[in-house]
Design a protein around this motif. Structure first.
Motif, PDB file in Angstrom:
ATOM      1  N   ASP A  50       0.849  -1.211   0.000  1.00  0.00           N
ATOM      2  CA  ASP A  50       0.000   0.000   0.000  1.00  0.00           C
ATOM      3  C   ASP A  50       0.877   1.250   0.000  1.00  0.00           C
ATOM      4  OD1 ASP A  50      -2.139  -1.702   0.290  1.00  0.00           O
ATOM      5  OD2 ASP A  50      -2.302  -1.441   2.471  1.00  0.00           O
ATOM      6  N   ILE A  51       1.877   1.236   0.877  1.00  0.00           N
ATOM      7  CA  ILE A  51       2.723   2.431   1.026  1.00  0.00           C
ATOM      8  C   ILE A  51       3.584   2.655  -0.221  1.00  0.00           C
ATOM      9  CG2 ILE A  51       4.645   3.400   2.383  1.00  0.00           C
ATOM     10  CD1 ILE A  51       3.233   1.982   4.824  1.00  0.00           C
ATOM     11  N   ILE A  52       4.049   1.578  -0.800  1.00  0.00           N
ATOM     12  CA  ILE A  52       4.849   1.704  -2.035  1.00  0.00           C
ATOM     13  C   ILE A  52       3.991   2.332  -3.140  1.00  0.00           C
ATOM     14  CG2 ILE A  52       5.941   0.374  -3.896  1.00  0.00           C
ATOM     15  CD1 ILE A  52       6.871  -1.607  -1.660  1.00  0.00           C
ATOM     16  N   GLU A  53       2.773   1.846  -3.259  1.00  0.00           N
ATOM     17  CA  GLU A  53       1.879   2.345  -4.321  1.00  0.00           C
ATOM     18  C   GLU A  53       1.628   3.847  -4.131  1.00  0.00           C
ATOM     19  OE1 GLU A  53      -2.077   0.718  -4.284  1.00  0.00           O
ATOM     20  OE2 GLU A  53      -2.412   1.292  -6.377  1.00  0.00           O
ATOM     21  N   THR A  54       1.295   4.247  -2.898  1.00  0.00           N
ATOM     22  CA  THR A  54       0.999   5.662  -2.654  1.00  0.00           C
ATOM     23  C   THR A  54       2.252   6.519  -2.843  1.00  0.00           C
ATOM     24  OG1 THR A  54      -0.574   4.867  -1.009  1.00  0.00           O
ATOM     25  CG2 THR A  54      -0.162   7.232  -1.033  1.00  0.00           C
ATOM     26  N   THR A  55       3.387   6.001  -2.440  1.00  0.00           N
ATOM     27  CA  THR A  55       4.633   6.773  -2.605  1.00  0.00           C
ATOM     28  C   THR A  55       4.907   7.021  -4.097  1.00  0.00           C
ATOM     29  OG1 THR A  55       5.529   5.770  -0.606  1.00  0.00           O
ATOM     30  CG2 THR A  55       7.098   6.870  -2.050  1.00  0.00           C
ATOM     31  N   MET A  56       4.709   5.998  -4.908  1.00  0.00           N
ATOM     32  CA  MET A  56       4.966   6.172  -6.343  1.00  0.00           C
ATOM     33  C   MET A  56       3.973   7.168  -6.959  1.00  0.00           C
ATOM     34  SD  MET A  56       6.316   2.692  -8.090  1.00  0.00           S
ATOM     35  CE  MET A  56       4.858   1.731  -7.961  1.00  0.00           C
TER      36      MET A  56
END
Ligand code: NDP
Ligand code: MG
Length: 390
Positions: free
Chosen positions: A350-356
């Motif tokens: 989830d965090i990777i997706e939002t960061t990108m």
């Protein structure tokens, strides 16, 4: 093989790849010498390694450990340094024949660039360097005539399959994946898996970060990116197949339909040694594969619903620019947070997706852009972690 002994700089000598590289060097004193050793912060192991291998130089990234290293090696002629700059300088030393990049994560980028600019042969384990800045590294390799030989087992397999083949003959690369410890779990079950469960890889004994990356399949995503830059094959022609036995290390399908594979027991010493001896091969006493013990090789399609990181890696490649750099930075932050039990396993994706989705996109980044992107994406991921209420 009547050649001169090769001086090897082992960057990350205290890690899983680094220690196995030292075993390879120790087993072949006539062929290799450990010219320089570098570590992150494990000063005691570095001291032990220096006493055993007597390198010309040793460096530790953590400058607070300099005094301890210096004093402990006072009776030896080993030159001692500290800090990332010193490690980068070791990577470009004239007398070094091969630079093994075995440090973990983004820390590998800077010394690898120094090694490339010095025209070195690089035995590359640190895949994050190619994830972050593959295009830049390739450009520099052309400019400075440096060569990269892969150490990652899948890429070493592909490299071995490609040896002797003409250019433009490849139809697709087939990267095998073990599937990690959670291959048979349902998605709901992944929500509650712990770091100690994730750290138990079925086939490979590796450093903590890559072991978590393997459990989340981010490692395979990184390897797709790594393969693109190493072999110049587009993502649409790089297929991932789950092969739980980890005996077929990867394959290449050629344009006539023929497939070549490289097989062996899972042991990183083999690809490490091959990277040191290429195009030659040295006799080893490594355990041999006995097919009678592996009556079945099986294959499965990876499940993108369960392992979203793999899809994010393909997405990052497709977007290009600094997107893979964001992916890597966010991943380093979430893996560290998962290991400290600050976030759950699925929250990592989830965090990777939002960061990108949130970081600033740059189409044609240069080195300074990568440095900025890395810092920005880390900051964003850290903030997202603070907001989670695990
Ligand atoms: P480890 O965590 O076992 O070792 C990492 C090494 O990097 C250690 O020597 C560590 O030093 C050093 N290091 C950490 N941070 C820094 C820093 N900031 N500056 C300089 N050095 C640093 O990792 P692995 O050996 O498992 O992996 C190394 C690389 O190889 C990774 O990129 C991984 O993806 C890749 N790789 C690993 C495989 C494996 O089987 N392990 C297989 C294929 C690829 P210290 O311990 O002293 O802090
Ligand atoms: Mg691998």
């Amino acid at each position: 093989m009547a050649t001169k002994r090769k001086n090897i700089a082992v960057l990350g000598s205290t890690g899983s790849i680094g220690t196995q590289a030292l075993e390879v060097i120790e087993a072949n004193p006539g062929y290799f010498s450990a010219y320089a050793l570098t570590a992150g912060s494990n000063v005691e192991l570095l001291i032990e390694q220096c006493r055993r291998f007597e390198p010309e130089m040793a460096a530790i990234a953590d400058e607070s450990k300099y005094r301890r290293l210096k004093e402990a090696l006072e009776d030896l002629p080993v030159k001692v340094f500290a800090g990332p700059e010193a490690i980068a300088q070791i990577a470009e030393l004239e007398v070094v024949d091969i630079v093994l990049t075995a440090m973990v994560g983004y820390s590998g980028l800077k010394p690898t660039i120094h090694a490339v600019k010095a025209g070195k042969t690089i035995a590359l384990a640190n895949k994050e360097t190619l994830v972050v800045a593959g295009e830049l590294i390739n450009e520099l390799c052309r400019q400075y005539q440096a060569s990269i030989i892969p150490v990652d087992s899948e890429h070493s397999a592909i490299f071995q399959c490609l040896t002797g083949e003409g250019s433009d003959t490849v139809e697709q690369l087939i990267l095998t994946a073990s599937g990690g410890p959670f291959r048979t779990y349902r998605r709901e079950e992944l929500e509650y898996v712990t770091p100690s469960q994730a750290l138990k890889h079925p086939n490979w004994d590796m450093g903590a970060k890559i072991t978590i990356d393997s459990a989340s399949m981010m490692n395979k995503g990184f390897e797709v990116i790594e393969a693109k830059w190493l072999f110049g094959v587009d993502a649409s022609r790089i297929q991932v197949v789950v092969h739980p036995q980890s005996i077929i290390h990867s394959m290449v399908q050629f344009r006539d339909g023929s497939i070549k594979a490289q097989l062996g027991l899972p042991d990183m010493k083999l690809p490490i040694q091959y990277a040191f001896t290429y195009p030659d091969r040295l006799l080893t006493n490594f355990h041999r594969l006995d097919f009678n013990l592996y009556p079945q090789f099986t294959f499965e399609k990876p499940d993108p619903e369960k392992f979203r990181n793999l899809a994010y890696a393909y997405y990052a490649l497709e977007q290009g620019g600094n997107m893979p750099c964001m992916l890597n930075a966010a991943n380093e932050i979430v893996v560290a947070a998962f290991l400290k039990e600050k976030i759950g396993f699925l929250q990592m994706s989830d965090i990777i997706e939002t960061t990108m989705a949130t970081s600033t996109f740059i189409h044609h980044p240069g080195y300074d852009d990568y440095v900025r992107t890395d810092a920005e994406a880390r900051r964003i991921a850290e903030e997202l972690i603070k907001k989670t209420d695990k």
